[in-house]
Design an enzyme around this catalytic site. Structure first.
Site, mmCIF file in Angstrom:
data_model
loop_
_atom_site.group_PDB
_atom_site.id
_atom_site.type_symbol
_atom_site.label_atom_id
_atom_site.label_comp_id
_atom_site.label_asym_id
_atom_site.label_seq_id
_atom_site.Cartn_x
_atom_site.Cartn_y
_atom_site.Cartn_z
ATOM 1 N N GLU A 153 24.786 63.183 35.825
ATOM 2 C CA GLU A 153 23.509 63.693 36.308
ATOM 3 C C GLU A 153 23.786 64.858 37.237
ATOM 4 O O GLU A 153 24.942 65.217 37.483
ATOM 5 C CB GLU A 153 22.767 62.578 37.058
ATOM 6 C CG GLU A 153 22.391 61.409 36.171
ATOM 7 C CD GLU A 153 21.494 60.389 36.860
ATOM 8 O OE1 GLU A 153 21.822 59.961 37.973
ATOM 9 O OE2 GLU A 153 20.456 60.022 36.270
ATOM 10 N N GLU B 239 24.374 55.506 34.318
ATOM 11 C CA GLU B 239 25.024 55.538 35.641
ATOM 12 C C GLU B 239 25.154 54.093 36.087
ATOM 13 O O GLU B 239 24.147 53.460 36.426
ATOM 14 C CB GLU B 239 24.173 56.332 36.634
ATOM 15 C CG GLU B 239 23.912 57.776 36.237
ATOM 16 C CD GLU B 239 25.177 58.623 36.183
ATOM 17 O OE1 GLU B 239 26.175 58.245 36.820
ATOM 18 O OE2 GLU B 239 25.162 59.644 35.480
ATOM 19 N N CYS C 29 26.032 52.288 45.129
ATOM 20 C CA CYS C 29 27.036 52.228 44.059
ATOM 21 C C CYS C 29 28.314 52.956 44.468
ATOM 22 O O CYS C 29 29.386 52.687 43.946
ATOM 23 C CB CYS C 29 26.468 52.840 42.787
ATOM 24 S SG CYS C 29 25.866 54.518 43.042
ATOM 25 N N ASN D 147 18.460 49.672 44.722
ATOM 26 C CA ASN D 147 19.150 49.948 45.991
ATOM 27 C C ASN D 147 18.672 51.230 46.679
ATOM 28 O O ASN D 147 18.612 51.309 47.896
ATOM 29 C CB ASN D 147 20.670 49.960 45.793
ATOM 30 C CG ASN D 147 21.132 51.053 44.868
ATOM 31 O OD1 ASN D 147 20.459 51.373 43.888
ATOM 32 N ND2 ASN D 147 22.248 51.654 45.173
ATOM 33 N N THR E 269 23.904 45.491 32.202
ATOM 34 C CA THR E 269 22.619 45.976 31.675
ATOM 35 C C THR E 269 22.828 47.281 30.907
ATOM 36 O O THR E 269 22.218 47.493 29.861
ATOM 37 C CB THR E 269 21.608 46.216 32.820
ATOM 38 O OG1 THR E 269 21.705 45.173 33.760
ATOM 39 C CG2 THR E 269 20.191 46.303 32.295
ATOM 40 N N GLY F 38 21.920 51.508 36.791
ATOM 41 C CA GLY F 38 21.883 50.079 37.084
ATOM 42 C C GLY F 38 23.254 49.478 36.874
ATOM 43 O O GLY F 38 24.267 50.186 36.899
HETATM 44 P P1 NAD Z 1 20.233 46.071 36.919
HETATM 45 O O1 NAD Z 1 21.120 46.554 35.850
HETATM 46 O O2 NAD Z 1 19.992 44.627 37.054
HETATM 47 O O3 NAD Z 1 18.785 46.745 36.781
HETATM 48 C C1 NAD Z 1 18.594 48.133 36.749
HETATM 49 C C2 NAD Z 1 17.272 48.432 36.075
HETATM 50 O O4 NAD Z 1 17.370 48.047 34.711
HETATM 51 C C3 NAD Z 1 16.096 47.650 36.644
HETATM 52 O O5 NAD Z 1 14.946 48.451 36.623
HETATM 53 C C4 NAD Z 1 15.964 46.496 35.669
HETATM 54 O O6 NAD Z 1 14.673 45.935 35.620
HETATM 55 C C5 NAD Z 1 16.302 47.192 34.368
HETATM 56 N N1 NAD Z 1 16.750 46.311 33.292
HETATM 57 C C6 NAD Z 1 17.253 45.063 33.373
HETATM 58 N N2 NAD Z 1 17.518 44.579 32.136
HETATM 59 C C7 NAD Z 1 17.205 45.557 31.263
HETATM 60 C C8 NAD Z 1 17.272 45.676 29.843
HETATM 61 N N3 NAD Z 1 17.715 44.676 29.073
HETATM 62 N N4 NAD Z 1 16.885 46.844 29.279
HETATM 63 C C9 NAD Z 1 16.459 47.873 30.027
HETATM 64 N N5 NAD Z 1 16.348 47.809 31.376
HETATM 65 C C10 NAD Z 1 16.722 46.659 31.983
HETATM 66 O O7 NAD Z 1 20.814 46.685 38.266
HETATM 67 P P2 NAD Z 1 20.302 46.412 39.722
HETATM 68 O O8 NAD Z 1 20.748 45.049 40.127
HETATM 69 O O9 NAD Z 1 18.872 46.783 39.829
HETATM 70 O O10 NAD Z 1 21.117 47.525 40.546
HETATM 71 C C11 NAD Z 1 22.413 47.329 41.009
HETATM 72 C C12 NAD Z 1 23.419 47.971 40.089
HETATM 73 O O11 NAD Z 1 23.115 49.348 39.910
HETATM 74 C C13 NAD Z 1 24.830 47.934 40.656
HETATM 75 O O12 NAD Z 1 25.723 47.576 39.642
HETATM 76 C C14 NAD Z 1 25.073 49.365 41.105
HETATM 77 O O13 NAD Z 1 26.417 49.753 41.132
HETATM 78 C C15 NAD Z 1 24.303 50.121 40.075
HETATM 79 N N6 NAD Z 1 23.976 51.469 40.544
HETATM 80 C C16 NAD Z 1 24.638 52.519 39.989
HETATM 81 C C17 NAD Z 1 24.381 53.809 40.447
HETATM 82 C C18 NAD Z 1 25.091 55.001 39.873
HETATM 83 O O14 NAD Z 1 24.635 56.110 40.119
HETATM 84 N N7 NAD Z 1 26.154 54.819 39.127
HETATM 85 C C19 NAD Z 1 23.440 53.999 41.468
HETATM 86 C C20 NAD Z 1 22.796 52.894 41.996
HETATM 87 C C21 NAD Z 1 23.066 51.623 41.537
#
Ligand code: NAD
Length: 529
Positions: A508, A294, A328, A196, A276, A272
């Protein structure tokens, strides 16, 4: 007959030879333009290949496979990204391990100088990076230009200077000993980020990790790989020694998991989704790796009747729909005190309907595309679910009319406001991560605090009120890592940033990041005589 993978490999080897014929081109966006201009773009070789960056070089993934990278605004493949696996992670970890000794001993002043140079080069390349981010994510170019890219530069600047101003703790033990704390770099760290805010969030990890003397293996989202690759060029130009930053592109399943499971990667900083994040935690726990998670959010945005309603509406429009609601921190559950409810809804709905959904590259676009077809389907699913759960669509609720020829196949959805939903229905509890908010009335402070906290997530919240006493009182009671009062997403990079409950573990930002990326060691010296 060749397998699909073998055909893909052969095609990309051919594309590789073509690219090598083009002078000095690690500049992926320019490669795209060059390939197009020479008429070589085709469905398979369409545009650029985004390769891994290991030991200071752009390299093919060992398996030779690539994934399609789709532009959300058009729905078309516009580049290909390395579909790496554990073998590439192994190479990256080896490079990072080799670089660690020297980098960890490099003086703070020298590390700072290089990181500041990276920040300057990001500033220099703002337009190119912003355009790449906009095309890759579907976000408005203006947002990438004004938020994502400047923040990436700020991340480097902040930690480059922070390491020049740190203090060590010392403890005097009565009259018998003197203790001081060393904060040592950890070693090779794994940095994994979502789609995002691609460069913004990846640099939020890279900058503190490197500033503290660690070396890194980073993985951007496979949906938005381009700016990480452009950053690698910048790092090389800035003189970052080879192996200090390595970027392995590919899926979470193949690359992310290999990073988290690698025994020589001693810490993982992950941003993420919550599901995950749980997998990451499970991989890291048996090895006792340091982990920062996060994760997702379902953030309350609370408007009291005494609030400055104009400010609350303007703020709520941003907190609801910035980046198509794909932040997020977005306040997806809006609660309004009953005396102000109808007026808020009427004006908020009117303003929402005025937001222009359009081609992200056009200047007057407020809302760009949703990042992927899957994400768009998820948004539609929740809008349907909301109606089954009794909600009324007060604004949006569907895809916009055709935007322009270029964006005919893009993933667009109108910003959507839903009213009349029960507070604890699924739509109000689960993270949608799109341009959809619900608005619910409340009658008392206790009631709205209970609503806000009745959620598995605890990332951020906003309160709008003119009562200072109430602001302090409610801020203390709400279970979120950040509480904004009369504002939203007003960020000071020194403050702790992160979530409670299923929104994550650890923080962070500022000193929290410097602590995460170092190992404290106490040295105790007995007083003699
Ligand atoms: P995601 O969890 O699908 O992916 C995040 C990252 O993790 C990607 O690079 C992905 O390839 C990797 N990944 C996927 N499976 C994995 C595994 N088994 N092991 C290690 N890495 C793996 O999330 P997304 O769809 O890319 O992002 C959206 C999510 O991120 C939303 O839930 C959002 O709230 C969250 N987010 C949180 C913050 C925060 O600061 N708290 C900030 C931005 C986004």
């Amino acid at each position: 007959m060749r397998s699909l993978a073998a055909t893909k490999r052969a095609t990309f080897a051919w594309a590789q030879r073509l690219r090598n014929a083009i002078p000095a081109s690690a500049r992926v966006c320019e490669e795209l333009a060059e390939l197009d201009a020479s008429g070589f773009a085709s469905q398979m070789t369409c545009g650029m290949q985004i390769r891994n960056f290991i030991a200071g070089e752009f390299v093919e993934p060992v398996g030779g496979c690539y994934l399609e990278n789709i532009e959300p605004a058009t729905g078309k493949t516009y580049s290909h990204v390395a579909d790496s696996d554990g073998r590439d992670v192994e190479l990256a970890v080896t490079a990072a391990e080799k670089a660690f000794g020297k980098w960890s001993r490099t003086s703070a002043a020298e590390r700072s100088r290089i990181l500041l140079r990276i920040a300057d080069l990001i500033d220099r390349d703002t337009e190119r990076l912003a355009r790449a981010e906009s095309v890759d994510t579907g976000k408005p170019l203006s947002l990438a230009r004004n938020l994502d890219i400047p923040r990436a530069a700020s991340n480097f600047r902040f930690f480059a200077t922070a390491i020049l101003h740190t203090e060590s703790e010392a403890h005097i033990t009565d009259n018998v000993a003197f203790n001081y704390t060393l904060r040592l770099p950890l070693g090779v760290v794994g940095l994994i980020s979502p789609w995002n805010l691609p460069l913004y969030l990846l640099t939020w990890k890279i900058a503190p990790a490197l500033a503290c003397g660690n070396t890194a293996v980073a993985k951007p989202s496979e949906l938005t790989p381009v700016t990480a690759s452009l950053l690698c060029e910048i790092c090389r130009e800035a003189g970052l020694p080879e192996g200090v930053l390595n970027v392995v592109q590919g899926t979470g399943q193949n690359v992310g998991a290999a990073i988290t499971l690698h025994p020589k990667v001693v810490a993982i900083s992950f941003t993420g989704g919550t599901i995950t994040g749980r997998k990451v935690a499970e991989s890291c726990a048996p090895m006792f790796k340091k982990v920062s998670l996060e994760l997702g959010g379902k953030n309350p945005n609370i408007i009291f009747a005494d609030a400055d309603l104009d400010a609350a509406i303007t703020g709520s429009l941003r907190s609801s729909f910035a980046n198509q609601g794909q932040v997020c921190l977005c306040g997806s559950r809006v609660f309004v005190e009953r005396p102000a409810y109808q007026s808020f809804v009427d004006r908020f709905v009117e303003k929402t309907s005025e937001l222009s959904v359009g081609d992200p590259l056009e200047q007057d676009t407020d809302q760009g595309a949703i990042v992927s077809k899957n994400q768009l389907e998820k948004v539609k699913f929740y809008v349907d679910l909301a109606q089954q759960e009794g909600g009324s669509i007060a604004a949006g609720g569907s895809a916009p009319e055709a935007i322009n020829d270029r964006c005919r196949g893009g993933y667009f959805f109108k910003p959507t406001v839903i009213t009349d939903l029960p507070v604890s229905c699924r739509t109000n509890r689960e993270e949608i991560f799109g341009p959809v908010v619900s608005v619910t009335p409340f009658d008392s402070e206790d009631e709205v605090v209970a609503y806000a906290n009745d959620c598995d997530y605890g990332l951020a919240s906003s309160l709008w009120t003119q009562s200072l006493n109430r602001a302090h009182r409610v801020a203390e009671k709400i279970h979120t890592g950040t509480v904004w009062i009369n504002c939203w997403m007003l960020r000071d990079l020194r403050v702790p940033f992160g979530g409670m409950k299923q929104s994550g573990v650890g923080r962070e930002g500022g000193d929290e990041a410097l602590r995460f990326f170092t190992e404290p060691k106490n040295v105790c010296i007995a007083k003699q005589g």
